[in-house]
Design an enzyme around this catalytic site. Structure first.
Site, PDB file in Angstrom:
ATOM      1  N   ASP A 284       0.830  -1.205   0.000  1.00 42.67           N
ATOM      2  CA  ASP A 284       0.000   0.000   0.000  1.00 42.67           C
ATOM      3  C   ASP A 284       0.858   1.246   0.000  1.00 42.67           C
ATOM      4  O   ASP A 284       0.415   2.320  -0.416  1.00 42.67           O
ATOM      5  CB  ASP A 284      -0.945  -0.003   1.199  1.00 42.67           C
TER       6      ASP A 284
HETATM    7  O1  MRU Z   1      -7.441  -3.211   2.813  1.00 46.62           O
HETATM    8  P1  MRU Z   1      -7.170  -3.561   1.368  1.00 46.62           P
HETATM    9  O2  MRU Z   1      -7.904  -4.753   0.895  1.00 46.62           O
HETATM   10  O3  MRU Z   1      -7.330  -2.373   0.470  1.00 46.62           O
HETATM   11  O4  MRU Z   1      -5.639  -3.935   1.356  1.00 46.62           O
HETATM   12  C1  MRU Z   1      -5.057  -4.309   0.151  1.00 46.62           C
HETATM   13  C2  MRU Z   1      -3.638  -4.676   0.288  1.00 46.62           C
HETATM   14  O5  MRU Z   1      -3.054  -4.656   1.350  1.00 46.62           O
HETATM   15  C3  MRU Z   1      -2.928  -5.003  -0.988  1.00 46.62           C
HETATM   16  O6  MRU Z   1      -1.896  -5.903  -0.757  1.00 46.62           O
HETATM   17  C4  MRU Z   1      -2.343  -3.720  -1.606  1.00 46.62           C
HETATM   18  O7  MRU Z   1      -3.282  -2.706  -1.630  1.00 46.62           O
HETATM   19  C5  MRU Z   1      -1.844  -3.974  -2.978  1.00 46.62           C
HETATM   20  S1  MRU Z   1      -3.138  -4.339  -4.111  1.00 46.62           S
HETATM   21  C6  MRU Z   1      -2.383  -4.561  -5.618  1.00 46.62           C
END
Ligand code: MRU
Length: 415
Positions: A284
């Site tokens: 993220d």
């Molecule tokens: O809470 P989320 O589902 O948005 O978290 C997503 C993740 O942690 C993913 O690994 C990250 O956003 C990369 S998605 C290509």
């Protein structure tokens, strides 16, 4: 089954349609939600009906495009939105405030913040709403197209890198990999990041008979036959991106996979029929020294991998790089509501003990089931931060970054 997280019907900048797949209803219900305004974008991101760092940035950007389109066509209630359309300065300053509001939806993923900074710049440089709408349209088309092509590049980069490093170590046997959360088509404009590498590895292993799905989610690799034979996605409590979304994508692509709980990783590594040789995770936010924010549970997965000598790769495009924050201490980790842990969100099923598969014979119904006393205190961080010490490689569209002899990543060429 649909792997399209975002539907964006392109025509001309003033006649765009956008809808997002409601991921809270997956894997049993497929429903697309129309997006008309920035508030709609904020709502689907905040509620996690759409999630995944790249997808959040795309939907946020598209929601601004939709709001500007609504303004241009005069098809919204001005008193509701407070824009004075006869005064571009007023509209511009109010739109800037709307970008800040959108940014507050989810704080950890940097992709949305990076996209909003670029959109704020477009806003600053345009002279009227029509020009802004048209330039924003071009920006969003580019964002989506580049995300998809970068994902395919990352898939190939990561797959080749793993195969080559295993081969250098003299390992040429069949193997399995681990992944957490969902980083596939549902989290991006298509193909995925960490799951994209897994797609590339699998497709490579079938390169004599490459299988490309109608949505193009598998792509043949030119390199030698891969030996990746199995994927173990972690369930990823409490939102269950692993079981609801990654498992759904793996089933869709017919990639052999076995779902495991977050707590069974160590035992799976010890007992797996194929040796587990790598973990691929998304990100993220990757900060300057390589520390990486990703789904809660990623840090402990990295520690386990280190213990067992399993290579641990973060896979993310440049849009996930935060080139300002020096290390992981500066990352804001989002905390989600207690109820997301105390209630399980799922689909009510007719479960037939006699058949191994879940049996959806009636119209499935989405439901929340309590699994904890309502009075209990809850700590529910959505992400954790994996220190760069635990990361073996960062896979990007520009190649795979590894650490130097002093154990440091040099990511400056990405900034
Ligand atoms: O809470 P989320 O589902 O948005 O978290 C997503 C993740 O942690 C993913 O690994 C990250 O956003 C990369 S998605 C290509």
């Amino acid at each position: 089954m649909s792997l399209e997280a975002i539907r964006f019907a392109r025509s001309d900048p003033t006649n765009v349609q956008v809808s997002v797949l409601d991921q809270l209803l997956l894997p049993y219900l497929t429903k697309y939600l129309p997006i008309y305004t920035i508030s709609d974008g904020y709502a689907v991101i905040k509620s996690m009906q759409v999630r995944g760092a790249p997808a959040i940035a795309i939907v946020g950007s598209l929601s601004i495009l939709m709001e500007s389109q609504m303004m241009l066509s005069n098809s919204f209630d001005q008193t509701q939105w407070f824009y004075d359309l006869l005064d571009w300065e007023d509209t511009r300053s109010k739109l800037t405030g709307r970008l800040d509001y959108l940014l507050s939806s989810r704080p950890t993923a940097v992709n949305l913040s990076n996209a909003l900074k670029e959109i704020a710049q477009i806003l600053k440089e345009t002279n009227d709403l029509k020009q802004f709408n048209s330039e924003l349209y071009n920006y969003v088309c580019k964002l989506i197209d580049e995300d998809l092509s970068n994902n395919i590049k990352m898939g190939d980069n990561g797959a080749k890198f793993l195969l080559e490093s295993l081969s250098k170590e003299g390992f040429n046997e069949e193997f399995a990999v681990l992944t957490i959360c969902n980083t596939g088509s549902l989290a991006t404009s298509g193909y995925g990041t960490a799951l994209g590498v897994i797609r590339s590895l699998w497709n490579d292993s079938k390169s004599k008979d490459p299988k490309v799905n109608t949505d193009g989610s598998l792509k043949p690799l030119a390199s030698a036959d891969s030996k990746m034979k199995h994927v173990f996605p972690l369930e990823t409590r409490p939102y269950n991106q692993g079981s609801r979304l990654t498992a759904y994508e793996l089933v869709h692509d017919e990639i052999p996979a076995t779902l495991i709980t977050d707590s069974s990783v160590t035992y799976r590594i010890k007992t797996s029929p194929y040796p587990i040789k790598a973990a691929f995770v998304g990100a993220d936010r990757i900060v300057r020294n390589g520390d990486t924010a990703n789904k809660i549970g990623t840090f402990q997965l990295a520690i386990i991998c280190k213990q067992f000598g399993i290579k641990f790769f973060v896979v993310a495009p440049k849009t996930t790089i935060d080139n300002v924050t020096p290390n992981g201490d500066g990352i804001v980790v989002e905390e989600r509501k207690p109820n997301e842990m105390k209630l399980v969100t799922g689909t009510l099923m007719n479960y037939d003990e006699e058949t191994p598969a879940l049996n959806v014979s009636n119209e499935p119904v989405s439901a929340k089931i309590g699994i904890a006393p309502s009075q209990i205190n809850v700590w529910n961080p959505a992400f954790d931060i994996t220190p760069h010490e635990f990361i073996d490689g960062i896979v990007t569209e520009e190649g795979v970054f590894t650490k130097d002899e002093s154990g440091k990543f040099d990511l400056t060429s990405l900034f």
